[in-house]
Design an enzyme around this catalytic site. Structure first.
Site, PDB file in Angstrom:
ATOM      1  N   HIS A 133      11.489  -6.807  -4.278  1.00  0.00           N
ATOM      2  CA  HIS A 133      12.471  -7.888  -4.342  1.00  0.00           C
ATOM      3  C   HIS A 133      13.353  -7.920  -3.088  1.00  0.00           C
ATOM      4  O   HIS A 133      13.464  -6.940  -2.344  1.00  0.00           O
ATOM      5  CB  HIS A 133      13.353  -7.726  -5.576  1.00  0.00           C
ATOM      6  CG  HIS A 133      14.134  -6.436  -5.577  1.00  0.00           C
ATOM      7  ND1 HIS A 133      15.295  -6.252  -4.845  1.00  0.00           N
ATOM      8  CD2 HIS A 133      13.910  -5.262  -6.218  1.00  0.00           C
ATOM      9  CE1 HIS A 133      15.757  -5.033  -5.030  1.00  0.00           C
ATOM     10  NE2 HIS A 133      14.931  -4.403  -5.850  1.00  0.00           N
ATOM     11  N   GLU A 245      11.787  -1.211 -12.790  1.00  0.00           N
ATOM     12  CA  GLU A 245      12.286  -0.103 -11.982  1.00  0.00           C
ATOM     13  C   GLU A 245      12.525   1.124 -12.853  1.00  0.00           C
ATOM     14  O   GLU A 245      12.447   1.071 -14.086  1.00  0.00           O
ATOM     15  CB  GLU A 245      13.568  -0.547 -11.260  1.00  0.00           C
ATOM     16  CG  GLU A 245      14.214   0.484 -10.338  1.00  0.00           C
ATOM     17  CD  GLU A 245      13.296   0.958  -9.217  1.00  0.00           C
ATOM     18  OE1 GLU A 245      12.248   1.571  -9.535  1.00  0.00           O
ATOM     19  OE2 GLU A 245      13.627   0.747  -8.041  1.00  0.00           O
TER      20      GLU A 245
END
Length: 397
Positions: A133, A245
Site C-alpha cells: 500500500h 498485516e
C-alpha cells in the site's frame, strides 16, 4: 620359515598412530562425494526427482496431504559419515525405496555455476503482481520510531496525501506498461489503506453517477478528499482476510466493520469475509512471525483454487516479507535477496508461482494437441509414391 608357519603381522609404529590420531578427517569435495555415490550404486535411487534446484522462481508448497518431502543430502546413512545423528534418524524413518523428492545440497559455488533457466508448463503457473500500500499516516512516525505504531490515533490508518500521490504514480505505470489490461483479478487486504491503494491503482476513471454501475470508492473515503472511483473497465476487486498485516497489538492493523467498508467501497467484493467485526485482531496478543508466514503460505495455496492466471495482490510490508522469506532457498543468493527484500510504499513486483506438485487441474488454454486429423504418420517417401501413383492413374486414357 616353513609353509605351515604363519608370517607375523607387522605391528604399526606407536609414534605413527599418535600422529595420525591428531590429524583432522580428510574433507572431500561435492564432486568426489558424487563419485563415491556412483561407485556404491546410489545414483539410481538418489537422483533428483523434483524440478531443477536453481529455479529463478518461487513455488507454492503443497498442502500437507500432497506435500513432497525434500531431503538436503546426497548419501543415505551409514555411508555419509559427515551427516549428523539427527539427520540419520530422519532418514532411517523413511521406507525404501524412497517415496520422496531428493536433491543435492547446494553451495554458493554450485549456484554460481548453475545454468539458471528452468521449464514449467504455462498452465501450471500464475503471475502475481505484489503491491504494498501507499504511505499511511502511521508510516510517517512509525518508520522513525517503531513504538509509534502503538498510537491509537492510527486505528485502521488511511493514506496520506503523499500516499495518494504514490498511488497515482503507480496507476500511470501499470497503464503505460499495459499491465492494467492483463490483470484478471485484484485481491486486497480489508484495511482502509490497502483498499484505497487497490481501487486507486487498478480501478476505473473518475466516477459519474450511473444507476447501473457501482463506484469502487465513494468520494472522500477515509477523509481522503479524493474523487469517487468508477468500477467501469476495472478487474474485480475482492477483499481477503488471509493477506492482512501482522495481527494484534498495533491499532493501525485493526480493521473496522465490513458494513462500514461496504459503504465506502460499494464496488468491492467483501463476500469472502465471514465476520462483520474484526475477530482476528487482539489488543494483547501479537501474531508470531512463523504464524504470519504460515498464513501467507495458506493464502498462496488458496490462490490455486482461483481460475484467474494473472492476479494483483495489494497487501502490507510485514505480510510480504515474512511470506516471501519462505521461498528462494533453491535459488542463487542474489535471487533469494531479490525475492525477500522489504517492499517500499506503493512498490510493485511481479513474480511467478509454480505448481510443482500437480495440484492444479485446469487444462492449458494455449496448448494444441497436434496430429489432427488422427491417424498413423506415413514416411514422406510413401506419401510421395502414393501421390505419384494416383497421378499416373489419372493420366491413363
Amino acid at each position: 620359515m616353513t609353509r605351515t608357519q604363519k608370517r607375523p603381522r607387522p605391528q604399526p609404529d606407536p609414534k605413527f598412530l599418535h600422529e595420525a590420531s591428531r590429524q583432522k578427517p580428510q574433507q572431500i569435495t561435492s564432486n568426489e562425494r558424487r563419485e563415491q555415490e556412483d561407485s556404491l550404486g546410489l545414483g539410481r535411487w538418489m537422483s533428483p526427482l523434483a524440478a531443477p534446484p536453481h529455479s529463478p522462481i518461487i513455488s507454492v508448497p503443497a498442502p500437507t496431504h500432497h506435500c513432497a518431502i525434500t531431503l538436503f543430502t546426497s548419501i543415505y546413512p551409514p555411508f555419509s559419515a559427515a551427516a549428523s545423528p539427527a539427520t540419520w534418524t530422519a532418514h532411517r524413518s523413511l521406507p525404501l525405496p524412497l517415496s520422496v523428492r531428493c536433491c543435492r545440497r547446494s553451495s554458493p559455488s554450485d549456484m554460481e555455476g548453475a545454468s539458471g533457466p528452468s521449464l514449467f508448463p504455462l498452465h501450471r503457473c500464475k503471475t502475481l503482481h505484489l503491491v504494498r500500500h501507499g504511505q499511511g499516516i502511521h508510516n510517517v512516525e512509525g518508520d522513525k520510531n517503531y513504538k509509534a505504531y502503538m498510537n491509537p490515533d492510527y486505528f485502521d490508518a488511511q493514506l496520506t496525501p503523499l500516499g495518494w500521490q504514490q498511488v497515482d504514480n503507480l496507476r500511470k505505470h501499470v497503464q503505460a506498461c499495459g499491465l492494467s489490461k492483463k490483470i484478471d483479478l485484484v485481491i486486497t487486504s480489508p484495511l482502509l489503506r490497502t483498499l484505497q491503494t487497490a481501487v486507486g491503482v487498478f480501478g476505473g476513471e473518475a466516477y459519474t453517477d450511473r444507476l447501473d454501475v457501482l463506484p469502487l470508492m465513494v468520494a472522500n473515503a477515509g477523509n481522503s478528499a479524493h474523487a469517487a472511483i468508477s468500477s467501469v473497465d476495472s478487474p474485480p476487486v475482492v477483499a481477503v482476510e488471509l493477506c492482512r498485516e501482522h495481527l494484534g497489538v498495533h491499532p493501525c492493523d485493526k480493521r473496522r466493520c465490513i458494513t462500514d467498508y461496504q459503504f465506502l467501497f460499494p464496488g468491492v467484493d467483501f463476500s469472502l469475509i465471514e465476520s462483520d467485526e474484526d475477530v482476528l485482531w487482539k489488543a494483547d496478543v501479537r501474531e508470531t512471525k512463523q504464524e504470519l508466514a504460515d498464513r501467507g503460505l495458506k493464502f498462496l495455496n488458496w490462490l490455486w483454487t482461483r481460475k484467474e492466471k494473472e492476479i494483483a495482490v495489494v497487501t502490507h510490508s510485514g505480510f510480504l516479507f515474512h511470506t516471501l522469506a519462505s521461498f528462494g532457498g533453491d535459488c542463487h543468493p542474489l535471487v533469494k535477496t531479490e525475492i525477500c527484500r522489504h517492499f517500499a510504499n506503493c512498490e510493485l513486483r511481479s513474480m511467478v508461482i509454480v505448481d510443482k506438485s500437480n495440484l492444479g487441474s485446469d487444462p492449458s488454454a494455449t496448448n494444441f494437441p497436434g496430429k489432427i486429423p488422427h491417424g498413423p504418420d506415413h514416411p514422406s517417401d510413401i506419401t510421395e509414391n502414393n501421390v505419384e501413383g494416383k497421378s499416373s492413374k489419372n493420366e491413363q486414357p
